[in-house]
Design an enzyme around this catalytic site. Structure first.
Site, mmCIF file in Angstrom:
data_model
loop_
_atom_site.group_PDB
_atom_site.id
_atom_site.type_symbol
_atom_site.label_atom_id
_atom_site.label_comp_id
_atom_site.label_asym_id
_atom_site.label_seq_id
_atom_site.Cartn_x
_atom_site.Cartn_y
_atom_site.Cartn_z
ATOM 1 N N HIS A 122 0.728 -1.139 -0.122
ATOM 2 C CA HIS A 122 -0.013 -0.093 -0.239
ATOM 3 C C HIS A 122 0.810 1.317 0.043
ATOM 4 O O HIS A 122 0.300 2.551 -0.276
ATOM 5 C CB HIS A 122 -0.896 -0.137 1.027
ATOM 6 C CG HIS A 122 -2.322 0.678 0.905
ATOM 7 N ND1 HIS A 122 -3.364 0.314 1.690
ATOM 8 C CD2 HIS A 122 -2.708 1.467 -0.054
ATOM 9 C CE1 HIS A 122 -4.431 1.018 0.953
ATOM 10 N NE2 HIS A 122 -3.950 1.786 0.162
ATOM 11 N N ASP A 133 -9.930 -0.351 3.662
ATOM 12 C CA ASP A 133 -8.834 -1.052 4.382
ATOM 13 C C ASP A 133 -9.207 -1.424 5.661
ATOM 14 O O ASP A 133 -9.909 -0.916 6.604
ATOM 15 C CB ASP A 133 -7.730 0.126 4.551
ATOM 16 C CG ASP A 133 -6.366 -0.438 4.512
ATOM 17 O OD1 ASP A 133 -6.411 -1.566 5.218
ATOM 18 O OD2 ASP A 133 -5.373 0.067 4.013
ATOM 19 N N HIS A 162 -6.834 -1.209 7.912
ATOM 20 C CA HIS A 162 -6.078 -0.348 8.628
ATOM 21 C C HIS A 162 -6.405 1.233 8.169
ATOM 22 O O HIS A 162 -6.984 1.282 7.076
ATOM 23 C CB HIS A 162 -4.635 -0.748 8.176
ATOM 24 C CG HIS A 162 -4.461 -2.050 8.674
ATOM 25 N ND1 HIS A 162 -4.393 -2.970 7.550
ATOM 26 C CD2 HIS A 162 -3.802 -2.766 9.612
ATOM 27 C CE1 HIS A 162 -3.979 -4.190 7.940
ATOM 28 N NE2 HIS A 162 -4.012 -4.233 9.331
ATOM 29 N N ASP A 179 -3.491 3.188 7.917
ATOM 30 C CA ASP A 179 -2.210 3.673 7.227
ATOM 31 C C ASP A 179 -2.064 5.196 7.446
ATOM 32 O O ASP A 179 -1.763 5.841 6.537
ATOM 33 C CB ASP A 179 -2.250 3.209 5.801
ATOM 34 C CG ASP A 179 -2.429 1.917 5.394
ATOM 35 O OD1 ASP A 179 -2.179 0.955 6.362
ATOM 36 O OD2 ASP A 179 -2.811 1.377 4.288
ATOM 37 N N HIS A 194 4.310 0.728 4.267
ATOM 38 C CA HIS A 194 2.824 0.459 3.780
ATOM 39 C C HIS A 194 1.876 1.027 4.856
ATOM 40 O O HIS A 194 0.528 1.053 4.701
ATOM 41 C CB HIS A 194 2.603 -0.825 3.430
ATOM 42 C CG HIS A 194 2.265 -1.997 4.550
ATOM 43 N ND1 HIS A 194 1.495 -2.990 4.301
ATOM 44 C CD2 HIS A 194 2.920 -1.961 5.907
ATOM 45 C CE1 HIS A 194 1.449 -3.772 5.271
ATOM 46 N NE2 HIS A 194 2.562 -3.094 6.361
ATOM 47 N N ASP A 209 -7.369 -1.804 -0.436
ATOM 48 C CA ASP A 209 -6.385 -2.732 0.321
ATOM 49 C C ASP A 209 -7.212 -3.974 0.309
ATOM 50 O O ASP A 209 -8.335 -4.030 1.289
ATOM 51 C CB ASP A 209 -5.985 -2.104 1.523
ATOM 52 C CG ASP A 209 -5.095 -3.150 2.098
ATOM 53 O OD1 ASP A 209 -5.038 -4.109 2.253
ATOM 54 O OD2 ASP A 209 -4.197 -2.479 3.140
ATOM 55 N N ASP A 265 -7.009 -6.363 2.352
ATOM 56 C CA ASP A 265 -7.116 -6.677 3.637
ATOM 57 C C ASP A 265 -8.356 -6.100 4.409
ATOM 58 O O ASP A 265 -8.900 -6.436 5.296
ATOM 59 C CB ASP A 265 -5.866 -6.706 4.343
ATOM 60 C CG ASP A 265 -5.296 -5.260 4.921
ATOM 61 O OD1 ASP A 265 -6.265 -4.295 4.989
ATOM 62 O OD2 ASP A 265 -4.169 -4.966 4.928
ATOM 63 N N GLU A 304 -1.834 -4.884 -1.982
ATOM 64 C CA GLU A 304 -1.616 -5.882 -0.966
ATOM 65 C C GLU A 304 -2.083 -7.223 -1.291
ATOM 66 O O GLU A 304 -1.825 -8.034 -0.486
ATOM 67 C CB GLU A 304 -2.152 -5.497 0.374
ATOM 68 C CG GLU A 304 -1.663 -4.042 0.951
ATOM 69 C CD GLU A 304 -0.397 -4.204 1.504
ATOM 70 O OE1 GLU A 304 -0.026 -5.265 1.908
ATOM 71 O OE2 GLU A 304 0.294 -3.306 1.963
HETATM 72 N N1 ARG Z 1 -0.517 -0.112 11.278
HETATM 73 C C1 ARG Z 1 0.185 -1.339 10.985
HETATM 74 C C2 ARG Z 1 1.754 -0.560 10.802
HETATM 75 O O1 ARG Z 1 1.877 0.640 10.995
HETATM 76 C C3 ARG Z 1 -0.206 -2.173 9.716
HETATM 77 C C4 ARG Z 1 -0.283 -1.484 8.647
HETATM 78 C C5 ARG Z 1 -0.874 -2.342 7.563
HETATM 79 N N2 ARG Z 1 -0.796 -1.566 6.393
HETATM 80 C C6 ARG Z 1 -1.404 -2.098 5.037
HETATM 81 N N3 ARG Z 1 -1.227 -1.312 4.143
HETATM 82 N N4 ARG Z 1 -1.822 -3.381 5.139
HETATM 83 O O2 ARG Z 1 2.354 -1.315 10.450
HETATM 84 MN MN MN Z 2 -3.515 -0.461 3.539
HETATM 85 MN MN MN Z 3 -4.595 -2.870 5.295
#
Ligand code: ARG
Ligand code: MN
Ligand code: MN
Length: 295
Positions: A96, A119, A121, A123, A136, A222, A224, A267
């Protein structure tokens, strides 16, 4: 309108190798053919050249910082050119962190670019708040002008996006610092709580409402964001996610709204996947986003 597809085989924004094969997996799942069948003029620009790990230094402020920055600068120039040519950018990731480059290039063409961040998350980490050091986990913050200056500088002097033009959908794994940032900014966030409570149909209706003043809307999907049952091939899976059906509904409604001007699917990690299931989900959702419903 012509769709310009670009693969960005970058996996250095996080720890698990294999997302660099995402663009191939998505192509193999039939992205090009699917859009062609819908009647679009599609041009596949192939993949950007990306440094491989081990070769690029990792004793930097952030893991693989210079490799991630260089890749995003090339991508930004690419998305800038695609939008300038009046074509629709469809970016295939890659992890990402590539959203920094996508948005940097695209945002040059809009006063008020909206972003739908689909997502698990946020990010929204910066070099200071990140618990992992993985870039990411930082692209949305970087696009707001927050974080390491090599990342924020990719969009030039002004940040690519404004907080009020962001809608996050599917969040269920925000770090404490990310929650704090969400609380003190005016970003719009639909966590899984709101998805469950309101239903996806209402979530998308409100999303379109929040972004009604925008002159362009980018979808950053994303994989996920989906539940790991439907999208197991991702590096940072989080249980309790958006279902396959809810995701299709979301994409269909976004197509109907006729407001989306660019998108990316990121991702997808074929090494962690089950027989390309996650890439296939990505392509199926692409189909819905581009109007497959009654075609
Ligand atoms: N918050 C976590 C980190 O800073 C997970 C980030 C996941 N990001 C993603 N693009 N899948 O590492
Ligand atoms: Mn992401
Ligand atoms: Mn994510």
């Amino acid at each position: 309108k012509k769709i310009s597809m670009v693969g960005v085989p970058l996996d250095l924004g996080q720890n698990r190798r294999g997302v660099d094969m995402g663009p191939s997996a998505i192509r193999y799942a039939g992205a090009f053919e699917r859009l062609k069948l819908l009647g679009y003029d599609v041009c596949d620009h192939g993949d950007l050249t990306v440094p491989v790990p081990y070769v690029s230094a990792s004793e930097e402020d952030l893991k693989y910082l210079s490799a991630v920055v260089d890749t995003n600068r090339v991508l930004a120039a690419k998305t800038d050119r695609i939008v300038a040519a009046q074509e629709f950018p469809l970016i295939l990731g890659g992890d990402h962190s590539i959203a920094i480059g996508s948005l940097a290039g695209i945002s040059k063409h809009y006063e008020e670019l909206g972003v739908i961040w689909y997502d698990a998350h946020g990010d929204l980490n910066t070099a200071e708040t990140s618990l992992t050091g993985n870039i990411h986990g930082m692209p949305l913050a970087a696009s707001l002008g927050l974080g390491h200056e090599s990342l924020t500088a990719i969009s030039g002097d002004t940040p690519a996006i404004k907080p009020e033009n962001i809608v996050i959908i599917g969040a269920r794994a925000l770090d404490d610092a990310e929650k704090m940032l969400v609380r003190k900014s005016n970003m719009n966030v639909f966590t899984m709580h709101e998805v469950d409570r309101l239903g996806m149909s209402e979530v998308i209706r409100q999303t379109i409402g929040y972004l009604s003043h925008c002159d362009g809307i980018h979808v950053s999907l994303d994989l996920d964001g989906l539940d790991p049952i439907d999208a197991p091939g991702v590096g940072t899976p989080v249980v309790g996610g958006i279902s396959y059906r809810e995701s299709h509904l979301a994409m269909e409604m976004l197509h109907e709204a006729n407001r989306i001007t660019s998108c990316e699917f990121v991702e997808v990690n074929p090494i962690l996947d089950e027989k390309n299931k996650t890439a296939e989900a990505a392509v199926a959702l692409m189909g819905s986003l581009f109007g497959e419903k009654l075609k």
